[in-house]
Design a protein around this motif. Sequence first.
Motif, PDB file in Angstrom:
ATOM      1  N   SER A  70       0.817  -1.210   0.000  1.00  0.00           N
ATOM      2  CA  SER A  70       0.000   0.000   0.000  1.00  0.00           C
ATOM      3  C   SER A  70       0.857   1.268   0.000  1.00  0.00           C
ATOM      4  CB  SER A  70      -0.950  -0.045   1.195  1.00  0.00           C
ATOM      5  OG  SER A  70      -1.085   1.197   1.795  1.00  0.00           O
ATOM      6  N   PRO A  71       1.866   1.399   0.912  1.00  0.00           N
ATOM      7  CA  PRO A  71       2.688   2.602   0.842  1.00  0.00           C
ATOM      8  C   PRO A  71       3.474   2.723  -0.457  1.00  0.00           C
ATOM      9  CG  PRO A  71       3.256   1.318   2.784  1.00  0.00           C
ATOM     10  CD  PRO A  71       2.130   0.617   2.105  1.00  0.00           C
ATOM     11  N   LEU A  72       3.880   1.584  -1.053  1.00  0.00           N
ATOM     12  CA  LEU A  72       4.648   1.671  -2.304  1.00  0.00           C
ATOM     13  C   LEU A  72       3.786   2.274  -3.402  1.00  0.00           C
ATOM     14  CD1 LEU A  72       7.279   1.128  -3.806  1.00  0.00           C
ATOM     15  CD2 LEU A  72       6.428  -1.147  -4.360  1.00  0.00           C
ATOM     16  N   ILE A  73       2.584   1.740  -3.562  1.00  0.00           N
ATOM     17  CA  ILE A  73       1.656   2.303  -4.565  1.00  0.00           C
ATOM     18  C   ILE A  73       1.334   3.739  -4.184  1.00  0.00           C
ATOM     19  CG2 ILE A  73      -0.663   2.121  -5.558  1.00  0.00           C
ATOM     20  CD1 ILE A  73      -0.380  -0.987  -4.837  1.00  0.00           C
ATOM     21  N   GLY A  74       1.057   3.920  -2.890  1.00  0.00           N
ATOM     22  CA  GLY A  74       0.712   5.252  -2.390  1.00  0.00           C
ATOM     23  C   GLY A  74       1.841   6.252  -2.569  1.00  0.00           C
ATOM     24  N   GLN A  75       3.057   5.844  -2.224  1.00  0.00           N
ATOM     25  CA  GLN A  75       4.213   6.750  -2.316  1.00  0.00           C
ATOM     26  C   GLN A  75       4.471   7.157  -3.759  1.00  0.00           C
ATOM     27  OE1 GLN A  75       6.077   8.409  -0.328  1.00  0.00           O
ATOM     28  NE2 GLN A  75       5.899   7.477   1.658  1.00  0.00           N
ATOM     29  N   VAL A  76       4.388   6.194  -4.672  1.00  0.00           N
ATOM     30  CA  VAL A  76       4.625   6.493  -6.084  1.00  0.00           C
ATOM     31  C   VAL A  76       3.609   7.535  -6.573  1.00  0.00           C
ATOM     32  CG1 VAL A  76       4.356   5.472  -8.381  1.00  0.00           C
ATOM     33  CG2 VAL A  76       5.825   4.367  -6.702  1.00  0.00           C
ATOM     34  N   PHE A  77       2.352   7.311  -6.202  1.00  0.00           N
ATOM     35  CA  PHE A  77       1.264   8.215  -6.578  1.00  0.00           C
ATOM     36  C   PHE A  77       1.452   9.584  -5.898  1.00  0.00           C
ATOM     37  CE2 PHE A  77      -3.453   9.174  -5.916  1.00  0.00           C
ATOM     38  CZ  PHE A  77      -3.619   9.649  -7.211  1.00  0.00           C
ATOM     39  N   PHE A  78       1.696   9.522  -4.571  1.00  0.00           N
ATOM     40  CA  PHE A  78       1.821  10.744  -3.769  1.00  0.00           C
ATOM     41  C   PHE A  78       3.040  11.579  -4.172  1.00  0.00           C
ATOM     42  CE2 PHE A  78       3.701  12.368   0.370  1.00  0.00           C
ATOM     43  CZ  PHE A  78       2.970  13.546   0.366  1.00  0.00           C
ATOM     44  N   PRO A 142      -5.064 -12.094  21.901  1.00  0.00           N
ATOM     45  CA  PRO A 142      -5.114 -13.103  20.834  1.00  0.00           C
ATOM     46  C   PRO A 142      -6.525 -13.288  20.252  1.00  0.00           C
ATOM     47  CG  PRO A 142      -3.988 -13.941  22.800  1.00  0.00           C
ATOM     48  CD  PRO A 142      -4.587 -12.639  23.178  1.00  0.00           C
ATOM     49  N   ASN A 143      -7.541 -12.902  21.014  1.00  0.00           N
ATOM     50  CA  ASN A 143      -8.919 -13.081  20.533  1.00  0.00           C
ATOM     51  C   ASN A 143      -9.382 -11.947  19.620  1.00  0.00           C
ATOM     52  OD1 ASN A 143      -8.974 -15.310  22.231  1.00  0.00           O
ATOM     53  ND2 ASN A 143      -9.721 -14.078  23.964  1.00  0.00           N
ATOM     54  N   PHE A 144      -8.546 -10.922  19.464  1.00  0.00           N
ATOM     55  CA  PHE A 144      -8.933  -9.766  18.651  1.00  0.00           C
ATOM     56  C   PHE A 144      -9.129 -10.180  17.188  1.00  0.00           C
ATOM     57  CE2 PHE A 144      -7.607  -6.307  15.771  1.00  0.00           C
ATOM     58  CZ  PHE A 144      -8.559  -5.359  16.099  1.00  0.00           C
ATOM     59  N   VAL A 145     -10.272  -9.805  16.634  1.00  0.00           N
ATOM     60  CA  VAL A 145     -10.545 -10.109  15.224  1.00  0.00           C
ATOM     61  C   VAL A 145     -10.363  -8.826  14.411  1.00  0.00           C
ATOM     62  CG1 VAL A 145     -12.248 -10.950  13.556  1.00  0.00           C
ATOM     63  CG2 VAL A 145     -12.201 -11.879  15.895  1.00  0.00           C
ATOM     64  N   PRO A 146      -9.372  -8.787  13.499  1.00  0.00           N
ATOM     65  CA  PRO A 146      -9.151  -7.561  12.728  1.00  0.00           C
ATOM     66  C   PRO A 146     -10.330  -7.240  11.807  1.00  0.00           C
ATOM     67  CG  PRO A 146      -7.629  -9.297  12.016  1.00  0.00           C
ATOM     68  CD  PRO A 146      -8.385  -9.831  13.185  1.00  0.00           C
ATOM     69  N   GLU A 147     -10.625  -5.960  11.708  1.00  0.00           N
ATOM     70  CA  GLU A 147     -11.763  -5.523  10.882  1.00  0.00           C
ATOM     71  C   GLU A 147     -11.428  -5.608   9.397  1.00  0.00           C
ATOM     72  OE1 GLU A 147     -14.798  -1.687  10.703  1.00  0.00           O
ATOM     73  OE2 GLU A 147     -13.007  -1.561  11.951  1.00  0.00           O
ATOM     74  N   PHE A 148     -10.157  -5.331   9.071  1.00  0.00           N
ATOM     75  CA  PHE A 148      -9.730  -5.328   7.665  1.00  0.00           C
ATOM     76  C   PHE A 148      -8.576  -6.319   7.473  1.00  0.00           C
ATOM     77  CE2 PHE A 148     -10.889  -0.944   8.952  1.00  0.00           C
ATOM     78  CZ  PHE A 148     -12.094  -0.845   8.267  1.00  0.00           C
ATOM     79  N   LYS A 149      -8.642  -7.105   6.402  1.00  0.00           N
ATOM     80  CA  LYS A 149      -7.590  -8.110   6.150  1.00  0.00           C
ATOM     81  C   LYS A 149      -6.352  -7.481   5.531  1.00  0.00           C
ATOM     82  CE  LYS A 149     -10.699 -12.058   5.579  1.00  0.00           C
ATOM     83  NZ  LYS A 149     -11.993 -11.358   5.538  1.00  0.00           N
ATOM     84  N   GLY A 150      -6.522  -6.345   4.898  1.00  0.00           N
ATOM     85  CA  GLY A 150      -5.395  -5.690   4.234  1.00  0.00           C
ATOM     86  C   GLY A 150      -5.889  -4.445   3.538  1.00  0.00           C
ATOM     87  N   ILE A 151      -5.024  -3.848   2.719  1.00  0.00           N
ATOM     88  CA  ILE A 151      -5.355  -2.555   2.111  1.00  0.00           C
ATOM     89  C   ILE A 151      -6.553  -2.656   1.155  1.00  0.00           C
ATOM     90  CG2 ILE A 151      -3.619  -2.774   0.249  1.00  0.00           C
ATOM     91  CD1 ILE A 151      -4.634   0.474   2.064  1.00  0.00           C
ATOM     92  N   ILE A 152      -6.620  -3.746   0.367  1.00  0.00           N
ATOM     93  CA  ILE A 152      -7.730  -3.894  -0.597  1.00  0.00           C
ATOM     94  C   ILE A 152      -9.051  -3.985   0.176  1.00  0.00           C
ATOM     95  CG2 ILE A 152      -8.666  -5.271  -2.518  1.00  0.00           C
ATOM     96  CD1 ILE A 152      -5.876  -4.166  -3.151  1.00  0.00           C
ATOM     97  N   ASP A 153      -9.015  -4.746   1.252  1.00  0.00           N
ATOM     98  CA  ASP A 153     -10.177  -4.921   2.120  1.00  0.00           C
ATOM     99  C   ASP A 153     -10.608  -3.565   2.703  1.00  0.00           C
ATOM    100  OD1 ASP A 153     -11.770  -7.069   2.802  1.00  0.00           O
ATOM    101  OD2 ASP A 153     -11.024  -7.096   4.860  1.00  0.00           O
ATOM    102  N   TYR A 154      -9.630  -2.774   3.121  1.00  0.00           N
ATOM    103  CA  TYR A 154      -9.918  -1.453   3.691  1.00  0.00           C
ATOM    104  C   TYR A 154     -10.633  -0.567   2.666  1.00  0.00           C
ATOM    105  CZ  TYR A 154      -9.366   3.005   6.095  1.00  0.00           C
ATOM    106  OH  TYR A 154      -9.623   4.212   6.709  1.00  0.00           O
ATOM    107  N   VAL A 155     -10.070  -0.528   1.457  1.00  0.00           N
ATOM    108  CA  VAL A 155     -10.645   0.313   0.389  1.00  0.00           C
ATOM    109  C   VAL A 155     -12.054  -0.172   0.038  1.00  0.00           C
ATOM    110  CG1 VAL A 155     -10.374   0.988  -2.043  1.00  0.00           C
ATOM    111  CG2 VAL A 155      -8.389   0.968  -0.533  1.00  0.00           C
ATOM    112  N   ARG A 156     -12.252  -1.483   0.125  1.00  0.00           N
ATOM    113  CA  ARG A 156     -13.548  -2.077  -0.228  1.00  0.00           C
ATOM    114  C   ARG A 156     -14.607  -1.796   0.832  1.00  0.00           C
ATOM    115  NH1 ARG A 156     -15.538  -7.274  -0.154  1.00  0.00           N
ATOM    116  NH2 ARG A 156     -13.850  -7.871   1.258  1.00  0.00           N
ATOM    117  N   LEU A 157     -14.222  -1.936   2.109  1.00  0.00           N
ATOM    118  CA  LEU A 157     -15.211  -1.906   3.194  1.00  0.00           C
ATOM    119  C   LEU A 157     -15.353  -0.572   3.921  1.00  0.00           C
ATOM    120  CD1 LEU A 157     -14.310  -5.331   4.872  1.00  0.00           C
ATOM    121  CD2 LEU A 157     -16.208  -4.883   3.323  1.00  0.00           C
ATOM    122  N   ALA A 158     -14.210   0.095   4.166  1.00  0.00           N
ATOM    123  CA  ALA A 158     -14.235   1.273   5.047  1.00  0.00           C
ATOM    124  C   ALA A 158     -15.109   2.429   4.537  1.00  0.00           C
ATOM    125  CB  ALA A 158     -12.811   1.744   5.338  1.00  0.00           C
TER     126      ALA A 158
END
Length: 306
Positions: A70-78, A142-158
């Motif tokens: 995500s930062p690599l794509i982001g940095q290139v764009f930014f 250890p029981n914490f369930v992450p809301e987003f699996k990764g950057i694609i998931d974040y862009v899709r759901l958030a």
Amino acid sequence: SNNMATAVDLLGGFAAGINVTIVGHPFETIKVRLQTQPSPPNHIYNGFIDCVKKTIQWEGMSGLYKGVASPLIGQVFFRSALFWTNGAYLRWASQHGTRDMSYFEYAVGGSVTWATCTLIECPLQLASSQLQVQIVKQKISPNFVPEFKGIIDYVRLAPSKYGLRAFYTGIVPNLIRNSLGGFFHFGAFEYIRREYAKSKGLPVTQVGITVNMIAGSVGGFFYWGLTYPADVVKSAIQGDALDPREKRFNGSLDAARKLWAEGGATRFTRGFSACILRSVPANAVLLTTAMMIKEYGYAKLGIKAK
């Protein structure tokens, strides 16, 4: 020639974005983890070295490059946007290379450039912070369930879940940091290399890689050294829950007050050593890459520049 100049500026930013990610991402990972971990006695890391050790121990070397896509794509764009904006400002301010500019004008250009590009940077850093904070939370419980699996998931759901907050939470401290930091970032860079060129009787395009690297590292040092408290506030807000019902901070001032209550002035220096250690090599590479591609490209295409 305007289009050609734009293409060269974009290419310089593109290459600078790749280089700065390779050099800077491990430091960025450590900085965010130190800034967003719980305060003592519930903290996980005892400072910079400990955080590096535990990250490698738990996740291997690749842990330092966790979430780098995500930062690599982001940095290139930014960075492409950053140097394109700066190039456009310089062409306007120098009337397409026909008038000399003052150091103050170069510094103002840095401020304008960074402030404008906050619109691109804020969503990238927010997504990155949200993903980093999930990793820290998983370590605590250890029981914490992450809301987003990764950057694609974040862009899709958030965005559908949180609206504009998914992009622009923390934009106020981000804008403060960038406007102030940008002034010194480009200002110091141009001052050092141009004063050196003057002292040697050279055109600024001939100062060479070492002088550009030194000027870039000083610019980076000023950028972060002078704005770090604003970055701590930004990280806290961007690492906070996006759901208003779970939010700990209600805006920048509230965050600053609560962080102060947590640990006084020292709370605003957490992760500072990681940040400064990163800022020197990263900005040396960033500004030198972009500038040398620009100067080479402009010279080849006969574009006048200041």
